[in-house]
Design a protein around this motif. Sequence first.
Motif, PDB file in Angstrom:
ATOM      1  N   PRO A 372       0.808  -1.222   0.000  1.00  0.00           N
ATOM      2  CA  PRO A 372       0.000   0.000   0.000  1.00  0.00           C
ATOM      3  C   PRO A 372       0.841   1.272   0.000  1.00  0.00           C
ATOM      4  CG  PRO A 372      -0.094  -1.071   2.139  1.00  0.00           C
ATOM      5  CD  PRO A 372       0.650  -1.987   1.234  1.00  0.00           C
ATOM      6  N   ASP A 373       2.120   1.183   0.328  1.00  0.00           N
ATOM      7  CA  ASP A 373       2.894   2.423   0.447  1.00  0.00           C
ATOM      8  C   ASP A 373       3.155   3.072  -0.908  1.00  0.00           C
ATOM      9  OD1 ASP A 373       4.694   0.454  -0.319  1.00  0.00           O
ATOM     10  OD2 ASP A 373       6.391   1.483   0.626  1.00  0.00           O
ATOM     11  N   ARG A 377       3.517   7.631  -3.240  1.00  0.00           N
ATOM     12  CA  ARG A 377       4.400   8.185  -4.273  1.00  0.00           C
ATOM     13  C   ARG A 377       3.705   8.277  -5.620  1.00  0.00           C
ATOM     14  NH1 ARG A 377       8.963   7.448  -1.304  1.00  0.00           N
ATOM     15  NH2 ARG A 377       8.794   5.724   0.149  1.00  0.00           N
TER      16      ARG A 377
ATOM     17  N   THR B  46       8.982  10.893   3.372  1.00  0.00           N
ATOM     18  CA  THR B  46       7.817  10.088   3.014  1.00  0.00           C
ATOM     19  C   THR B  46       8.007   8.639   3.461  1.00  0.00           C
ATOM     20  OG1 THR B  46       7.369  11.505   1.117  1.00  0.00           O
ATOM     21  CG2 THR B  46       6.379   9.330   1.092  1.00  0.00           C
ATOM     22  N   THR B  47       9.218   8.140   3.257  1.00  0.00           N
ATOM     23  CA  THR B  47       9.509   6.761   3.670  1.00  0.00           C
ATOM     24  C   THR B  47       9.256   6.595   5.166  1.00  0.00           C
ATOM     25  OG1 THR B  47      11.201   6.713   1.952  1.00  0.00           O
ATOM     26  CG2 THR B  47      11.271   4.972   3.617  1.00  0.00           C
ATOM     27  N   LEU B  49       7.241   8.319   7.029  1.00  0.00           N
ATOM     28  CA  LEU B  49       5.790   8.356   7.283  1.00  0.00           C
ATOM     29  C   LEU B  49       5.131   7.007   6.993  1.00  0.00           C
ATOM     30  CD1 LEU B  49       4.321  11.760   6.020  1.00  0.00           C
ATOM     31  CD2 LEU B  49       4.843  11.027   8.345  1.00  0.00           C
ATOM     32  N   THR B  50       5.586   6.326   5.910  1.00  0.00           N
ATOM     33  CA  THR B  50       4.958   5.037   5.587  1.00  0.00           C
ATOM     34  C   THR B  50       5.246   4.004   6.680  1.00  0.00           C
ATOM     35  OG1 THR B  50       6.842   4.232   4.306  1.00  0.00           O
ATOM     36  CG2 THR B  50       5.143   5.418   3.091  1.00  0.00           C
ATOM     37  N   LEU B  55       2.094   1.566   6.632  1.00  0.00           N
ATOM     38  CA  LEU B  55       1.911   1.263   5.216  1.00  0.00           C
ATOM     39  C   LEU B  55       3.030   0.363   4.727  1.00  0.00           C
ATOM     40  CD1 LEU B  55       0.863   4.787   3.910  1.00  0.00           C
ATOM     41  CD2 LEU B  55      -0.520   2.732   3.735  1.00  0.00           C
ATOM     42  N   PHE B  90      -2.876  12.411   1.730  1.00  0.00           N
ATOM     43  CA  PHE B  90      -1.753  12.213   0.817  1.00  0.00           C
ATOM     44  C   PHE B  90      -1.453  13.487   0.054  1.00  0.00           C
ATOM     45  CE2 PHE B  90      -4.124   8.233   1.198  1.00  0.00           C
ATOM     46  CZ  PHE B  90      -3.151   7.433   1.751  1.00  0.00           C
ATOM     47  N   ILE B 165      -1.786  11.647   9.671  1.00  0.00           N
ATOM     48  CA  ILE B 165      -0.516  11.704   8.945  1.00  0.00           C
ATOM     49  C   ILE B 165      -0.724  12.480   7.652  1.00  0.00           C
ATOM     50  CG2 ILE B 165       1.157  10.314   7.661  1.00  0.00           C
ATOM     51  CD1 ILE B 165       0.997   8.265   9.832  1.00  0.00           C
ATOM     52  N   ASP B 167       1.303  14.099   4.278  1.00  0.00           N
ATOM     53  CA  ASP B 167       2.554  14.230   3.519  1.00  0.00           C
ATOM     54  C   ASP B 167       2.456  15.440   2.607  1.00  0.00           C
ATOM     55  OD1 ASP B 167       5.051  13.599   2.649  1.00  0.00           O
ATOM     56  OD2 ASP B 167       4.412  12.029   1.248  1.00  0.00           O
TER      57      ASP B 167
END
Lengths: 378, 224
Positions: A372-373, A377, B46-47, B49-50, B55, B90, B165, B167
Amino acid sequence: MTVWFEKQRHLIDFTLASLIRRKGRNLGLLFVYTLLVFVLASVMLYTHALRHEAAVILEGSPEVLLQRLVAGRHDLIPPGYIERIGTVRGVQQIRGRLWGYYYDSVVKANYTFMVPEDGSVAKGTLVVGPALERERGLARDNGISFRAYSGQLFSFTVAAVLPQASELASADLILMNEGDFRAFFAYPAGHYTDVALSVANPKEVRNVANKLANLLPDSRPILREEVQRTYASVFDWREGIMLALLSAAILAFSILAWEKASGLSADEKREIGILKAIGWETGDVIRMKLWEGGLISLTAFLVGFVAAYLHVFRAGSPLFEPVLKGWAVLYPRFDLVPVIDGLQVATLFFFTVFPYMAAVLVPIWRAAVTDPDAVMRA
Amino acid sequence: MIELRDVKKAFNQGQHNEYWALSGISLTIEARRVTALRGPSGSGKTTLLTLIGCLARPTSGRVSLHGRDISGLPERFLTEIRRKTFGFVFQQFNLIKGLSAMENVMLPAYPTGRPHRELKQRAEALLDRLRLAHRRDARVEWLSGGEQQRVAIARALINDPEVLIADEPTANLDTALAKEFMAILESFGEEGRTVILTSHDPLVVESAAVNRVVDMRDGLIVEP
Ligand SMILES: Nc1ncnc2c1ncn2[C@@H]1O[C@H](COP(=O)(O)OP(=O)(O)OP(=O)(O)O)[C@@H](O)[C@H]1O
Ligand SMILES: [Mg+2]
């Protein structure tokens, strides 16, 4: 439990909204799918009903039928034959039958006049088939006249109308008294059209037929099982041709369905990613897609099947009557009696709904197990 | 409430293009506070946060939530924690096109099986609070950027998460809308919600709504 129901309701809501969002694609698919079910179900219902009709006819026909031939053509059974047949061992019941064809110039159709086995029709009366009821507007106690081949006019009253157990067998039938029959057709006394007989031991049928052929060399015994086999092969052959033609259509549909259902668009992939990121489980996504496939395939199946039913049993199968009904010329019109075979319906269901569901699920599985990540992006 | 201990994250591990996006992060995020992650592009915000939002799983190290180690949990449990604990906004909003604002807001709650009416009331209340009540039946692709962002915020709040959260929440907004977002953020802080966001934007990072700023560079936390 209520949580489960609420959840399914939400999923269905979402599924419906999704289907509506992709209206063009889904309607096109639904149309082709429904059409396929319709054609397949029509062939199935039609051939099954025909087989059923044939079975009804044969059930009422004798085990062995003896016809006399003169110069290779069907001729009357003269007096004395019945007694001689009685001497053959194994023959159980012997009955001389009386029947003939009559052309009715009023409705331009052939009728079959027949004296019933039990002689139950009273002098001066007739029992008529449903086609006559329809074509000539006959009802009980009506009077009707026919001009015999001799030119003489005969009048009868209708005693009853035959039930519609099998129209193929009884539509154009007219039952009458033996005396009336002989007078109407000027049939010589003691003569019969053919002889019906039954055999005590079913295994002996072939044997008895051989003995009869030897005893009466100018006659031809016709066995019910042979007729049955002929019918079956005729139907199988016709059904086979239809199905061969249809397999091309099925193949085309499979390709279309596979492409439409399994080809996940980039949009859909993204959506599945979003759903997973905001808290949907892989199972929820799959359930949602199952609902989608289920709604489409069930709708197609139900609509297609009901349309096929109406086509075959209400409208008289106009689409492929010329291919399937060999003897259509003899019958100005005939309606099949609705018969449905559960196993056949189940087979059709399995072969249309199941592959579609599989086509829907396979790619979803692949998409649903991705991380899901990726959504972060986009 | 969230604790990271020596967390590392590699992409394509073991392949020729192996890349370590996070190379050892230790961080404690306090409850009921607004924390901002700041750093240059590619620094791993971002990484991170996941990983915090369940996530994705760290390659090594530990992530714990309320003292419970969640870094090794299987996908199913992570999904459940994610749904119950976190709400996401997001960067691209990631709304589902073709659905109305209302439907988008309700989506995260579908798997919970909450009664439809209750859901609807909650979604209406959220849209109302974000001054979007009049647009609730509009398809999301017809909404302006600021409106879309508010739909995304409402969607993040539908399951009433402890942690929000976000981003780059203001990357697609002009100054006025960014200020408006900060006002909404402030109200979350007052409500006692935990907020974790990333941003390059000084307007965000230096605003009074943010309680703490964490600076990152090359997958590590740096002291400013
Ligand atoms: N799936 C992936 N495969 C390979 N590399 C990745 C993947 N995701 C991220 N990276 C790399 O990890 C590094 C950190 O990415 P990340 O998105 O966390 O940066 P960021 O701080 O959020 O940057 P920005 O401010 O531009 O959003 C980047 O160099 C990126 O190229
Ligand atoms: Mg980023």
